[in-house]
Write an enzyme that holds these catalytic residues in place. Sequence first.
Site, PDB file in Angstrom:
ATOM      1  CG  ASP A   1      35.596  26.973  -1.031  1.00 47.04           C
ATOM      2  OD1 ASP A   1      35.319  26.839   0.178  1.00 47.04           O
ATOM      3  OD2 ASP A   1      35.254  26.141  -1.898  1.00 47.04           O
ATOM      4  CB  SER A   2      33.888  30.095   3.650  1.00 49.21           C
ATOM      5  OG  SER A   2      35.165  30.160   4.261  1.00 49.21           O
TER       6      SER A   2
ATOM      7  CD  GLU B   1      34.141  21.480  -0.720  1.00 50.13           C
ATOM      8  OE1 GLU B   1      33.171  21.106  -1.411  1.00 50.13           O
ATOM      9  OE2 GLU B   1      34.173  22.588  -0.143  1.00 50.13           O
TER      10      GLU B   1
ATOM     11  CD  GLU C   1      31.176  22.303   5.961  1.00 47.54           C
ATOM     12  OE1 GLU C   1      32.202  22.292   5.244  1.00 47.54           O
ATOM     13  OE2 GLU C   1      30.340  23.239   5.942  1.00 47.54           O
TER      14      GLU C   1
HETATM   15  O1  KIV Z   1      35.783  27.197   3.100  1.00 48.24           O
HETATM   16  C1  KIV Z   1      35.770  26.976   4.322  1.00 48.24           C
HETATM   17  O2  KIV Z   1      35.704  27.886   5.151  1.00 48.24           O
HETATM   18  C2  KIV Z   1      35.816  25.584   4.761  1.00 48.24           C
HETATM   19  C3  KIV Z   1      35.551  25.324   6.215  1.00 48.24           C
HETATM   20  C4  KIV Z   1      34.119  25.467   6.497  1.00 48.24           C
HETATM   21  C5  KIV Z   1      36.086  24.018   6.648  1.00 48.24           C
HETATM   22  O3  KIV Z   1      36.037  24.711   3.988  1.00 48.24           O
END
Ligand code: KIV
Length: 271
Positions: free
Chosen positions: A51-52, A122, A189
Amino acid sequence: MSVHQEIKRVTTHRLTEMKQRGEKISMLTSYDYSMAKLVDEAGIDVILVGDSAANVMAGYETTLPITLDHMIYHGASVVRAVKRALVVVDLPFGSYQGNSREALNSAIRIMKETAADAVKLEGGAEIIESVNRILTAGIPVMGHLGLMPQSINKYGTYSVRAREKEEAEKLLQDAHLLEEAGCFSLVLEKIPAELGKKVAGELQIPVIGIGAGNGVDGQVLVIHDMLGMTQQFSPRFLRRYHNLATEIKGAVSNYIEDVKSLDFPNEKEQY
Ligand code: KIV
């Protein structure tokens, strides 16, 4: 590779075997077809449709605004490109925390509409009901503890988590809880390296770190960060393998110059 040689796909089972024989797992994010194709062809083990995407693809400050529909769009684009890697798609903020039935529906939509291999959520004890329900439907789940960007409004900062004993103990308990529930893997993380090593040592499932030191079973980075496309973001854990921002800007300014000066297209580049 000959056309008759079959590509052996990475499975959740194979990741466990890698941990057992001490082979580190490589994981990177991707959000679109073209990038995912390159990343897969380079031989990555796991592609995370994170979700980044909210940050690097859409320009949002946090990961909170991205929707399930957006994640499905990115996930399906990536899956169309991938022949070997295991593809994991993040469940976005608001699609699983509220109740486990909604969590299951969100996970089912991801699996049906993207054809990905697994989902990532998460949280620990707070979301274990959702994790259990998704697992009951036969959907592989990757956990995510430590810094959880979807909870940024609770933390107020992106700094290192679990430095204090109480938070470290809760993280360890949550990690065991997720493993016992049946998660196939766990992302940690931005936590102290010592704690990362302890969690990876106690769990049987592979633990993938981002800013969790090298005592874990594998590493993940956001592709835009490791390729140097993002410039402002420079946490200590990030190693840049390229400076694509400079390369891209250089290529674009050469193109602009060539267009303005009538150098492009030349005689061979026209019909
Ligand atoms: O959304 C993402 O890119 C992540 C990574 C940082 C593990 O959850």
